[in-house]
Scaffold this motif. Structure first.
Motif, short mmCIF file in Angstrom:
data_model
loop_
_atom_site.label_atom_id
_atom_site.label_comp_id
_atom_site.label_asym_id
_atom_site.label_seq_id
_atom_site.Cartn_x
_atom_site.Cartn_y
_atom_site.Cartn_z
N VAL A 34 8.98 -7.63 4.87
CA VAL A 34 8.18 -6.59 4.23
C VAL A 34 8.11 -6.83 2.73
CG1 VAL A 34 7.97 -4.11 3.81
CG2 VAL A 34 8.84 -4.93 6.02
N ARG A 35 6.89 -6.84 2.21
CA ARG A 35 6.69 -6.90 0.76
C ARG A 35 6.36 -5.52 0.20
NH1 ARG A 35 5.42 -11.72 -1.54
NH2 ARG A 35 5.72 -10.51 -3.46
N ALA A 36 5.62 -4.71 0.98
CA ALA A 36 5.26 -3.37 0.54
C ALA A 36 4.93 -2.52 1.76
CB ALA A 36 4.07 -3.41 -0.41
N ALA A 37 5.17 -1.22 1.63
CA ALA A 37 4.84 -0.25 2.68
C ALA A 37 4.35 1.01 1.99
CB ALA A 37 6.07 0.05 3.53
N SER A 38 3.24 1.56 2.47
CA SER A 38 2.70 2.74 1.81
C SER A 38 3.11 4.01 2.54
CB SER A 38 1.18 2.65 1.70
OG SER A 38 0.56 2.87 2.94
N VAL A 39 3.15 5.10 1.76
CA VAL A 39 3.54 6.41 2.27
C VAL A 39 2.29 7.16 2.73
CG1 VAL A 39 4.76 8.56 1.76
CG2 VAL A 39 5.43 6.45 0.60
N ASN A 40 2.41 7.81 3.87
CA ASN A 40 1.33 8.63 4.41
C ASN A 40 1.87 10.01 4.74
OD1 ASN A 40 -1.02 6.62 4.86
ND2 ASN A 40 0.74 5.56 5.73
N PRO A 41 1.04 11.06 4.67
CA PRO A 41 1.52 12.40 5.02
C PRO A 41 2.19 12.47 6.38
CG PRO A 41 -0.61 12.56 3.95
CD PRO A 41 -0.35 11.10 4.16
N VAL A 42 1.72 11.66 7.34
CA VAL A 42 2.34 11.70 8.67
C VAL A 42 3.80 11.27 8.63
CG1 VAL A 42 1.72 9.35 9.37
CG2 VAL A 42 1.89 11.16 11.10
N ASP A 43 4.18 10.47 7.63
CA ASP A 43 5.57 10.02 7.53
C ASP A 43 6.51 11.20 7.31
OD1 ASP A 43 4.86 7.30 7.81
OD2 ASP A 43 4.47 7.12 5.67
N TRP A 44 6.19 12.04 6.32
CA TRP A 44 7.10 13.16 6.08
C TRP A 44 6.91 14.28 7.11
CZ3 TRP A 44 4.18 17.40 4.81
CH2 TRP A 44 2.98 17.21 4.10
N ILE A 303 0.37 5.89 -2.47
CA ILE A 303 1.70 5.73 -3.05
C ILE A 303 2.41 4.66 -2.24
CG2 ILE A 303 3.92 6.86 -3.50
CD1 ILE A 303 2.31 9.52 -3.61
N VAL A 304 3.01 3.69 -2.92
CA VAL A 304 3.52 2.50 -2.25
C VAL A 304 5.00 2.28 -2.58
CG1 VAL A 304 3.33 -0.04 -2.17
CG2 VAL A 304 1.27 1.39 -2.14
N VAL A 305 5.74 1.82 -1.57
CA VAL A 305 7.14 1.42 -1.73
C VAL A 305 7.20 -0.10 -1.64
CG1 VAL A 305 9.42 1.46 -0.66
CG2 VAL A 305 8.10 3.58 -0.87
N THR A 306 7.87 -0.73 -2.58
CA THR A 306 7.95 -2.19 -2.62
C THR A 306 9.35 -2.67 -2.26
OG1 THR A 306 8.48 -2.20 -4.99
CG2 THR A 306 6.15 -2.35 -4.37
N VAL A 307 9.41 -3.87 -1.71
CA VAL A 307 10.68 -4.47 -1.30
C VAL A 307 10.85 -5.78 -2.05
CG1 VAL A 307 12.05 -5.34 0.64
CG2 VAL A 307 10.46 -3.43 0.98
N ASP A 308 11.97 -5.93 -2.75
CA ASP A 308 12.25 -7.18 -3.45
C ASP A 308 12.37 -8.32 -2.45
OD1 ASP A 308 12.24 -6.12 -5.98
OD2 ASP A 308 14.40 -5.74 -6.01
#
Length: 318
Positions: A34-44, A303-308
């Motif tokens: 994983v390099r990046a994963a985005s947040v969606n309303p369905v996640d929360w 809104i995006v979450v990144t992974v080193d």
């Protein structure tokens, strides 16, 4: 591997960052770094237990359905991909457990497509769920065509902004609802902005006195009712937020993974028809902050979450 996970339903406070079991790669899946994963309303909403009636949780749950990354291990029956392929995916299964907010995810190939060449990993991670939702509603359900007048709610958001672009590409005129500070953004996308709140139906009618040919509801409740009120005779209505749309003669849509649709979206991105706007990024260990920001609403784009990612020689890769 490191991941974000939760052991019980709740808000962002239940999210934990730490070590979890490495994913197993099934015959029809590939292992994606994983390099990046985005947040969606369905996640929360999943994390809060709101989808418990249709999705069994297998705790600890790693949240997230969107991903952009690199194939590091093919499955036994996955000739579509080889090591090093850059991919995107809407990696949803019919239970909650193995999500994308992690260093690795085992992704079924039915959920994947190749990453658009002209997007960064951060931008690309915002395409799958939002893009598929918009595509399956605008193109497949509402069947928007040239000359149609289309109403899109929350048009500055992740789903809405892509829906606007797809409808405009089809030759439609688009009216988009958004907060006033997003109106210039909507104009850049080719939409005519209107403000939320009391009197919305009148403001839409002022722009489209004969009604709209199609309405895409992403909010539900009163917004759905307004959508039905402003439809032209024979107009089409779809909602991703409120099943009450069925009683109004419309369609309730829940996005599904579809590799062919995702490949079509990739083509549209590479043709500069569709763009993805990223409003904020957070490192994996701060995913809870990304969740809080998404839950507040009113975000422009994704809104995006990144992974080193560190290469074998120890150098950081970007």
């Amino acid at each position: 591997m490191k991941a974000i996970s939760y052991r019980r339903y709740g808000g962002p406070e239940v999210l934990e960052y730490g070590d979890v079991r490495d994913p197993k790669v099934g015959p029809d899946s590939v292992l994606v770094k994983v390099r990046a994963a985005s947040v969606n309303p369905v996640d929360w909403k999943c994390m809060g237990g709101h989808l418990d009636g249709i999705l069994d949780p297998v705790f600890p749950v790693i949240p997230g359905w969107d991903v952009a990354g690199v194939v590091v291990q093919p499955g036994a029956s996955t000739p579509e991909y080889v090591v090093g392929d850059e991919v995107i995916g809407y990696v949803r299964e019919d239970f909650l457990s193995r999500g994308t907010f992690a260093e690795y995810v085992a992704a079924p190939v039915r959920t994947l497509a190749r990453k658009p060449r002209n997007l960064t990993f951060e931008e690309a991670s915002g395409l799958p769920l939002a893009g598929l939702t918009a595509y399956q509603v605008i193109v497949k359900t509402l069947e928007v065509t040239e000359g149609a007048v289309v109403l899109v709610h929350a048009a500055a958001g992740g789903v809405g902004s892509i829906a606007v672009q797809l409808a405009r590409h089809a030759g439609a005129r688009v009216i988009g609802t958004a907060s006033e500070h997003h109106h210039d953004f909507l104009r850049e996308l080719g939409a005519e902005p209107v403000t939320y709140g009391d009197g919305l139906a009148d403001r839409v009618r002022a722009l489209a006195p004969e009604g709209v040919d199609a309405a895409f509801d992403t909010v539900g409740g009163e917004t759905l009712k307004v959508s039905a009120e402003v439809l032209a005779p024979g107009g089409r209505l779809a909602s991703i937020a409120d099943r009450a749309v069925i009683g109004l003669g419309g369609h309730y849509c829940f996005v599904r993974p579809d590799a062919d649709d995702l490949r079509r979206l990739t083509q549209l991105v590479e043709q500069d028809v569709v763009t993805v706007h990223v409003s904020a990024t957070f490192p994996l260990e701060k995913a809870a902050e990304a969740y809080r920001l998404n839950a507040e609403g009113g975000t422009r784009g994704k809104i995006v979450v990144t992974v080193d990612w560190t290469a074998e020689d120890g150098t950081a890769r970007h």
